[in-house]
Scaffold this motif. Structure first.
Motif, mmCIF file in Angstrom:
data_model
loop_
_atom_site.group_PDB
_atom_site.id
_atom_site.type_symbol
_atom_site.label_atom_id
_atom_site.label_comp_id
_atom_site.label_asym_id
_atom_site.label_seq_id
_atom_site.Cartn_x
_atom_site.Cartn_y
_atom_site.Cartn_z
ATOM 1 N N ASN A 11 -3.006 -0.390 5.164
ATOM 2 C CA ASN A 11 -2.077 -1.481 4.796
ATOM 3 C C ASN A 11 -2.165 -2.656 5.748
ATOM 4 O O ASN A 11 -2.313 -3.799 5.321
ATOM 5 C CB ASN A 11 -0.617 -0.971 4.868
ATOM 6 C CG ASN A 11 -0.268 -0.055 3.733
ATOM 7 O OD1 ASN A 11 -0.594 -0.329 2.588
ATOM 8 N ND2 ASN A 11 0.397 1.047 4.052
ATOM 9 N N VAL A 12 -2.042 -2.371 7.044
ATOM 10 C CA VAL A 12 -1.984 -3.455 8.030
ATOM 11 C C VAL A 12 -3.385 -3.864 8.481
ATOM 12 O O VAL A 12 -3.709 -5.052 8.528
ATOM 13 C CB VAL A 12 -1.111 -3.045 9.243
ATOM 14 C CG1 VAL A 12 -1.116 -4.135 10.313
ATOM 15 C CG2 VAL A 12 0.321 -2.769 8.786
ATOM 16 N N PRO A 132 7.048 -3.507 14.012
ATOM 17 C CA PRO A 132 7.541 -4.053 12.747
ATOM 18 C C PRO A 132 8.647 -3.196 12.140
ATOM 19 O O PRO A 132 8.757 -1.995 12.425
ATOM 20 C CB PRO A 132 6.300 -4.033 11.855
ATOM 21 C CG PRO A 132 5.462 -2.932 12.390
ATOM 22 C CD PRO A 132 5.805 -2.754 13.836
ATOM 23 N N PHE A 135 7.614 -1.395 6.030
ATOM 24 C CA PHE A 135 6.704 -2.232 5.241
ATOM 25 C C PHE A 135 7.174 -2.300 3.776
ATOM 26 O O PHE A 135 7.540 -1.268 3.197
ATOM 27 C CB PHE A 135 5.284 -1.648 5.196
ATOM 28 C CG PHE A 135 4.642 -1.382 6.524
ATOM 29 C CD1 PHE A 135 5.170 -1.887 7.707
ATOM 30 C CD2 PHE A 135 3.483 -0.611 6.582
ATOM 31 C CE1 PHE A 135 4.556 -1.628 8.927
ATOM 32 C CE2 PHE A 135 2.866 -0.351 7.795
ATOM 33 C CZ PHE A 135 3.398 -0.851 8.968
ATOM 34 N N GLN A 137 5.118 -2.555 1.566
ATOM 35 C CA GLN A 137 4.054 -1.777 0.909
ATOM 36 C C GLN A 137 4.458 -0.326 0.654
ATOM 37 O O GLN A 137 3.858 0.338 -0.193
ATOM 38 C CB GLN A 137 2.777 -1.822 1.754
ATOM 39 C CG GLN A 137 1.895 -3.025 1.503
ATOM 40 C CD GLN A 137 2.476 -4.336 2.032
ATOM 41 O OE1 GLN A 137 3.479 -4.365 2.725
ATOM 42 N NE2 GLN A 137 1.825 -5.435 1.690
ATOM 43 N N ASN A 138 5.464 0.219 1.374
ATOM 44 C CA ASN A 138 5.889 1.594 1.100
ATOM 45 C C ASN A 138 6.330 1.740 -0.354
ATOM 46 O O ASN A 138 6.116 2.770 -0.975
ATOM 47 C CB ASN A 138 7.086 1.993 1.985
ATOM 48 C CG ASN A 138 6.739 1.974 3.455
ATOM 49 O OD1 ASN A 138 5.573 1.920 3.823
ATOM 50 N ND2 ASN A 138 7.753 2.018 4.308
ATOM 51 N N PHE A 164 12.845 -5.272 5.487
ATOM 52 C CA PHE A 164 11.443 -5.077 5.100
ATOM 53 C C PHE A 164 10.561 -6.261 5.451
ATOM 54 O O PHE A 164 10.967 -7.414 5.311
ATOM 55 C CB PHE A 164 11.344 -4.896 3.582
ATOM 56 C CG PHE A 164 12.007 -3.663 3.077
ATOM 57 C CD1 PHE A 164 11.360 -2.452 3.113
ATOM 58 C CD2 PHE A 164 13.295 -3.725 2.566
ATOM 59 C CE1 PHE A 164 11.979 -1.314 2.645
ATOM 60 C CE2 PHE A 164 13.917 -2.592 2.096
ATOM 61 C CZ PHE A 164 13.259 -1.379 2.137
ATOM 62 N N ASP A 166 6.353 -7.713 4.912
ATOM 63 C CA ASP A 166 5.090 -7.553 4.188
ATOM 64 C C ASP A 166 3.968 -7.275 5.194
ATOM 65 O O ASP A 166 3.866 -7.976 6.208
ATOM 66 C CB ASP A 166 4.816 -8.856 3.428
ATOM 67 C CG ASP A 166 3.631 -8.751 2.479
ATOM 68 O OD1 ASP A 166 2.749 -7.905 2.710
ATOM 69 O OD2 ASP A 166 3.592 -9.531 1.520
ATOM 70 N N ALA A 167 3.123 -6.285 4.898
ATOM 71 C CA ALA A 167 2.007 -5.951 5.805
ATOM 72 C C ALA A 167 1.084 -7.153 6.016
ATOM 73 O O ALA A 167 0.441 -7.270 7.060
ATOM 74 C CB ALA A 167 1.220 -4.764 5.260
ATOM 75 N N ILE A 170 2.506 -8.976 8.816
ATOM 76 C CA ILE A 170 2.245 -8.255 10.079
ATOM 77 C C ILE A 170 0.807 -8.548 10.525
ATOM 78 O O ILE A 170 0.547 -8.828 11.699
ATOM 79 C CB ILE A 170 2.445 -6.733 9.908
ATOM 80 C CG1 ILE A 170 3.856 -6.414 9.404
ATOM 81 C CG2 ILE A 170 2.181 -6.011 11.236
ATOM 82 C CD1 ILE A 170 4.063 -4.948 9.037
ATOM 83 N N THR A 192 10.233 -8.672 11.761
ATOM 84 C CA THR A 192 10.934 -8.203 10.562
ATOM 85 C C THR A 192 10.869 -9.277 9.490
ATOM 86 O O THR A 192 10.488 -10.417 9.756
ATOM 87 C CB THR A 192 12.432 -7.965 10.864
ATOM 88 O OG1 THR A 192 13.069 -9.254 11.037
ATOM 89 C CG2 THR A 192 12.635 -7.124 12.117
#
Ligand SMILES: NC(=O)c1ccc[n+]([C@@H]2O[C@H](COP(=O)([O-])OP(=O)(O)OC[C@H]3O[C@@H](n4cnc5c(N)ncnc54)[C@H](OP(=O)(O)O)[C@@H]3O)[C@@H](O)[C@H]2O)c1
Length: 285
Positions: A11-12, A132, A135, A137-138, A164, A166-167, A170, A192
Motif C-alpha cells: 500500500n505505502v 500514520p 489507512f 486502504q484498509n 484515516f 490515504d496511503a 503517506i 493523519t
C-alpha cells in the motif's frame, strides 16, 4: 546513490516509489517477489529481492543505497524479524532510515513498531519515523469483501473515531522526507487525515456513493478475531496485532488530527469521501 524502498508492492511502498521518482530520485524497489515488482514498475526502478527472513538477500538490496524506507510486513508480528536487516544496514553509509510506524506508538509499547523504533534509534543510523493514522486502504483492501458481498463493515472499532489517511498521502510525505535527509534527521512525524470519522459515518459515505445501504456491524473483538482467523483464514499473528490496535482505537487513540502532513508537503490530505469516490470500483458489486 539510490533510495531503497522495502515493501515496494505494498500500500505505502508503491506510493513511496512513485513519489520518489517524481522528485527525480533513483529507486531500488525491493520485496520477496521481484516478478511482481517488475510488473508494477517495469524499467523505472532497480529491482532486488529482499526478504527480512532471508539475511542472504540483504547485501544486494543495500548496494549503492544511502536512504531506506523501511516497513514491517503485517504478518511478521515479532520485531525480531526486522532486527537483522537493521543490523546489516549499519555497515552501509545510510543517511536516513524512514520507518513506517504507527500513530500513538510513543505511548503504546505493545505493537512491534515500538521496539523497532527503539532498535533503529539505538543503531545510530539517522532516522525519521513516520507514524500514520489508519489507512483508508484498509477499507478497500482487507475489509472490502464484507462491504461488497454483505453490504457490511466488519471492524471491531466500537463507536470510536479514526483520522484515516490515504496511503498515497503517506507516500508523498515519506518521499518528501527522504529527498531532504539532513533536514529530517532524528525526527518523528505523526501524519493523519484532516477529519476523524466513526464507522457509521464511513458506512454513510459508502452508501451514498454506491447507492446501496451499507451498515456498520460493530462486531466485538472476539467475534472479529474468530471470523478473520477461522472464516477468512488470515494469518493469526496479523489478526492478533490488529485486535491490539482496535483495543487502543476503542480507547480513542486513533482520532487525533495533526497538521504535520501539511507542514511537510504544503498540501491538504485527501478526505475519505474523495478516496472512496476515486476507488469506487473496490466497493461496487
Ligand atoms: N493499515 C493501517 O491502517 C496501518 C496504519 C499504520 C501503520 N501500519 C503499518 O504499515 C505496515 C504495512 O504497510 P503496507 O500496508 O504498505 O503493507 P502491505 O500493503 O501489506 O504490503 C506488505 C509488503 O511487504 C512485502 N513483504 C511480505 N513479506 C515480506 C518479507 N518476508 N520480507 C520483506 N518484505 C515482505 C510484501 O511483498 P509481496 O507483495 O510480494 O507479498 C508487500 O510489498 C505494517 O507494519 C502496519 O502495521 C498500517
Amino acid at each position: 546513490m539510490k533510495v531503497l524502498v522495502t515493501g515496494a508492492s505494498g500500500n505505502v511502498g508503491y506510493h513511496v516509489v512513485n513519489q520518489l521518482l517524481k522528485l527525480g530520485e533513483e529507486v531500488t524497489a525491493a520485496g520477496p517477489d521481484t516478478q511482481k515488482i517488475q510488473k508494477i514498475f517495469g524499467n523505472k526502478v532497480s529491482i532486488v529481492e529482499l526478504d527480512f527472513t532471508k539475511p542472504e538477500t540483504f547485501d544486494n538490496a543495500l548496494y549503492e543505497v544511502d536512504r531506506i524506507f523501511l516497513m514491517r510486513p503485517p504478518h511478521l508480528g515479532s520485531p525480531d524479524d526486522i532486527y537483522p536487516f537493521i543490523e546489516k544496514a549499519k555497515n552501509f553509509n545510510i543517511k536516513l532510515i524512514s520507518f513506517l510506524s504507527l500513530m500513538g506508538i510513543e505511548k503504546n509499547t505493545i505493537p512491534p513498531h515500538f521496539k523497532i523504533e527503539k532498535f533503529i534509534e539505538k543503531s545510530g543510523i539517522p532516522y525519521a519515523h513516520i507514524r500514520p493514522g489508519f489507512f483508508m486502504q484498509n477499507l478497500k483492501g482487507v475489509h472490502a469483501i464484507e462491504i461488497k458481498e454483505k453490504d457490511m463493515i466488519f471492524i471491531p472499532a466500537g463507536n470510536s473515531k479514526t483520522s484515516f489517511i490515504d496511503a498515497e498521502d503517506i507516500g508523498l510525505a515519506i518521499a518528501t522526507i527522504m529527498h531532504n535527509p539532513l533536514k529530517h534527521k532524528n525526527t518523528a512525524y505523526t501524519i493523519t487525515g484532516a477529519q476523524a470519522l466513526d464507522y457509521y459515518q464511513i458506512a454513510d459515505i459508502l452508501s451514498n456513493l454506491t447507492k446501496r445501504k451499507i451498515t456498520y456491524a460493530k462486531p466485538g473483538l472476539l467475534k472479529y478475531r474468530n471470523y478473520y482467523i477461522k472464516k477468512r483464514g488470515l494469518n493469526r499473528s496479523y489478526v492478533n496485532v490488529t485486535v491490539a490496535l482496535y483495543i487502543m482505537t476503542r480507547l480513542g487513540t486513533a482520532k487525533g488530527i495533526t497538521n504535520e502532513f501539511f507542514k511537510l508537503t504544503g498540501k491538504q490530505p485527501r478526505t475519505f469521501e474523495e478516496f472512496a469516490r476515486n476507488n469506487i470500483e473496490a466497493f461496487s458489486k
